[in-house]
Design an enzyme around this catalytic site. Structure first.
Site, PDB file in Angstrom:
ATOM      1  N   ARG A 192     -22.531  34.827  26.633  1.00  0.00           N
ATOM      2  CA  ARG A 192     -21.747  34.915  25.404  1.00  0.00           C
ATOM      3  C   ARG A 192     -20.532  35.797  25.651  1.00  0.00           C
ATOM      4  O   ARG A 192     -20.592  36.762  26.414  1.00  0.00           O
ATOM      5  CB  ARG A 192     -22.625  35.541  24.319  1.00  0.00           C
ATOM      6  CG  ARG A 192     -22.175  35.360  22.878  1.00  0.00           C
ATOM      7  CD  ARG A 192     -21.865  33.957  22.542  1.00  0.00           C
ATOM      8  NE  ARG A 192     -22.286  33.567  21.206  1.00  0.00           N
ATOM      9  CZ  ARG A 192     -21.769  32.546  20.552  1.00  0.00           C
ATOM     10  NH1 ARG A 192     -20.775  31.847  21.096  1.00  0.00           N
ATOM     11  NH2 ARG A 192     -22.219  32.196  19.375  1.00  0.00           N
ATOM     12  N   ALA A 241     -13.163  24.384  21.440  1.00  0.00           N
ATOM     13  CA  ALA A 241     -12.649  24.760  20.116  1.00  0.00           C
ATOM     14  C   ALA A 241     -12.145  26.196  20.197  1.00  0.00           C
ATOM     15  O   ALA A 241     -12.430  26.899  21.164  1.00  0.00           O
ATOM     16  CB  ALA A 241     -13.753  24.679  19.064  1.00  0.00           C
ATOM     17  N   TYR A 264     -12.314  29.047  10.428  1.00  0.00           N
ATOM     18  CA  TYR A 264     -13.145  28.403  11.453  1.00  0.00           C
ATOM     19  C   TYR A 264     -14.158  27.461  10.798  1.00  0.00           C
ATOM     20  O   TYR A 264     -14.314  26.306  11.202  1.00  0.00           O
ATOM     21  CB  TYR A 264     -13.875  29.461  12.292  1.00  0.00           C
ATOM     22  CG  TYR A 264     -14.926  28.894  13.215  1.00  0.00           C
ATOM     23  CD1 TYR A 264     -14.575  28.295  14.418  1.00  0.00           C
ATOM     24  CD2 TYR A 264     -16.280  28.956  12.879  1.00  0.00           C
ATOM     25  CE1 TYR A 264     -15.546  27.772  15.273  1.00  0.00           C
ATOM     26  CE2 TYR A 264     -17.249  28.431  13.730  1.00  0.00           C
ATOM     27  CZ  TYR A 264     -16.882  27.842  14.911  1.00  0.00           C
ATOM     28  OH  TYR A 264     -17.836  27.325  15.746  1.00  0.00           O
ATOM     29  N   GLU A 324     -21.716  27.785  10.475  1.00  0.00           N
ATOM     30  CA  GLU A 324     -20.674  28.434   9.668  1.00  0.00           C
ATOM     31  C   GLU A 324     -20.125  27.481   8.596  1.00  0.00           C
ATOM     32  O   GLU A 324     -19.476  27.922   7.650  1.00  0.00           O
ATOM     33  CB  GLU A 324     -19.524  28.916  10.570  1.00  0.00           C
ATOM     34  CG  GLU A 324     -19.876  30.105  11.444  1.00  0.00           C
ATOM     35  CD  GLU A 324     -19.939  31.428  10.681  1.00  0.00           C
ATOM     36  OE1 GLU A 324     -19.300  31.544   9.614  1.00  0.00           O
ATOM     37  OE2 GLU A 324     -20.638  32.341  11.156  1.00  0.00           O
ATOM     38  N   GLN A 364     -19.753  29.230  27.079  1.00  0.00           N
ATOM     39  CA  GLN A 364     -21.198  29.472  27.153  1.00  0.00           C
ATOM     40  C   GLN A 364     -21.981  28.159  27.115  1.00  0.00           C
ATOM     41  O   GLN A 364     -22.755  27.847  28.024  1.00  0.00           O
ATOM     42  CB  GLN A 364     -21.646  30.353  25.977  1.00  0.00           C
ATOM     43  CG  GLN A 364     -23.159  30.438  25.841  1.00  0.00           C
ATOM     44  CD  GLN A 364     -23.626  31.110  24.557  1.00  0.00           C
ATOM     45  OE1 GLN A 364     -24.074  32.233  24.592  1.00  0.00           O
ATOM     46  NE2 GLN A 364     -23.537  30.420  23.427  1.00  0.00           N
ATOM     47  N   LEU A 414     -17.275  20.215  23.064  1.00  0.00           N
ATOM     48  CA  LEU A 414     -17.645  21.604  22.786  1.00  0.00           C
ATOM     49  C   LEU A 414     -16.422  22.519  22.679  1.00  0.00           C
ATOM     50  O   LEU A 414     -16.538  23.653  22.223  1.00  0.00           O
ATOM     51  CB  LEU A 414     -18.572  22.136  23.893  1.00  0.00           C
ATOM     52  CG  LEU A 414     -19.778  21.278  24.283  1.00  0.00           C
ATOM     53  CD1 LEU A 414     -20.644  22.025  25.285  1.00  0.00           C
ATOM     54  CD2 LEU A 414     -20.587  20.872  23.077  1.00  0.00           C
ATOM     55  N   SER A 469     -21.287  23.405  13.285  1.00  0.00           N
ATOM     56  CA  SER A 469     -21.673  24.812  13.245  1.00  0.00           C
ATOM     57  C   SER A 469     -22.325  25.193  11.924  1.00  0.00           C
ATOM     58  O   SER A 469     -21.955  24.675  10.863  1.00  0.00           O
ATOM     59  CB  SER A 469     -20.423  25.676  13.452  1.00  0.00           C
ATOM     60  OG  SER A 469     -20.672  27.023  13.124  1.00  0.00           O
ATOM     61  N   LEU A 526      -7.024  19.285  23.862  1.00  0.00           N
ATOM     62  CA  LEU A 526      -7.338  18.722  22.545  1.00  0.00           C
ATOM     63  C   LEU A 526      -6.110  18.637  21.636  1.00  0.00           C
ATOM     64  O   LEU A 526      -6.156  17.984  20.598  1.00  0.00           O
ATOM     65  CB  LEU A 526      -8.424  19.556  21.851  1.00  0.00           C
ATOM     66  CG  LEU A 526      -9.839  19.471  22.434  1.00  0.00           C
ATOM     67  CD1 LEU A 526     -10.787  20.362  21.651  1.00  0.00           C
ATOM     68  CD2 LEU A 526     -10.352  18.043  22.444  1.00  0.00           C
TER      69      LEU A 526
END
Length: 323
Positions: free
Chosen positions: A183, A81, A148, A126, A13, A79, A124, A58
């Site tokens: 999304r 992940a 996460y 989070e 996204q 970006l 983030s 990665l």
């Protein structure tokens, strides 16, 4: 000389919106994709002829070094992940490898190839998890509540560490929840907008969700990618909270989404234990005043507009699919 940007996670996204934005700014855009048989280019099909796609991973620092050497970007936006919180519980090690150590591999590749490259890390909200203050700002202590969130905290601090240890231009954007019609369907906002469209078109009778009282600071992804770019245009690297400063519950999202098509969410939404998190994040709300002051950034899209945009896009998508 034309600026050249490398985006990891370009097919996601944020990657797709960022690629669009950078192209509009006259950049040459290179997008990293993993070599896999299931890469989905759906979000970037309309701009694919204008970007250069390269393979890298990665999990493999050598591939990152080779990619940087060959394409010589001036900016790197990391970006990529494992970005779905729910998946981080059954896959905690994989989440750590990509979302945490993946950042180190990319930073180290930049350090080895060209430490003058400007680096953006996608942090983030989070990371705040079990929040210790409301609203959350750049100085709020982290208390992650998922594998996460823990991995993102590592990625954030290793970025700070490389910035301070090697004098690299490395920034972290602490982005609060940002949504869009692009999304993934596994995220609750898109699950709602898609579910509403299915029910409105007679394809479903109910929508099963987890905690309706969880509150989030939701913005539009298209607005947030501009903030990423602004961070790398400053004289000095720093970290910024990117948010709307408003909070809304999942219940409120449902109410607006169903209301937009003339339905009452209470008649269709069923709470299901399977979608409850083992450890919930109750109230995330960001304080974006530093971004307002230092970057001149402001979100442009209101919460009701975002919800309506997502529902309309899913109605259109489903109509085309079910002709």
């Amino acid at each position: 000389m034309k600026k050249r940007a490398l985006i990891t996670g370009i097919t996601g996204q944020d990657g797709s919106y960022l690629a669009e934005f950078l192209l509009s700014q006259g950049y040459e855009v290179i997008g990293m994709v993993r070599r896999t048989s299931t890469v989905n280019f759906e979000r970037i099909t309309h701009i694919q002829p204008h970007v250069t796609l390269v393979t890298g991973d990665l999990l493999d620092e050598v591939s990152l070094i080779n990619m940087l050497r060959e394409h010589r970007p001036t900016e790197v936006y990391n970006l990529a992940a494992q970005s779905f919180v729910q998946t981080s519980w059954p896959q905690p090690v994989f989440t750590g490898e990509t979302t945490a150590l993946g950042v180190t591999r990319m930073l180290d590749a930049v350090r080895l190839v060209d430490p003058d490259i400007r680096f953006y890390q996608a942090s983030s909200s989070e990371m705040f998890g079990k929040v210790v203050e409301v609203p959350q700002k750049e100085t709020t202590p982290f208390y992650p509540r998922s594998p996460y969130g823990v991995a993102k905290v590592y990625g954030h601090w290793i970025t700070v560490n490389y910035r301070e240890s090697y004098n690299m231009f490395a920034c972290s954007g602490i982005l609060f929840n940002h949504e869009s019609p692009r999304r993934g369907l596994e995220f609750v906002t898109r699950k709602i907008s898609h579910g509403v469209a299915r029910i409105k078109l007679g394809l479903d009778q109910e929508l099963r969700l987890g905690n309706l009282d969880a509150q989030r600071d939701w913005g539009f992804a298209g607005d947030y990618v501009e903030a990423m770019w602004l961070m790398l245009q400053q004289d000095h690297p720093d970290d910024y909270v990117i948010a709307t400063g408003e909070t809304h519950s999942v219940r409120e999202f449902c109410e607006l989404a169903f209301g937009h098509v003339g339905l009452n969410y209470q008649e269709y939404v069923v709470q299901d234990e399977r979608f409850m998190r083992p450890a919930e994040v109750d109230l995330l709300i960001g304080d974006p005043s530093k971004a307002h002051t230092s970057l001149g950034w402001q979100p442009k899209t209101s919460f009701p507009t975002l919800v309506q945009m997502m529902v309309d896009a899913d109605l259109q998508l489903l109509k085309e699919q079910n002709r």
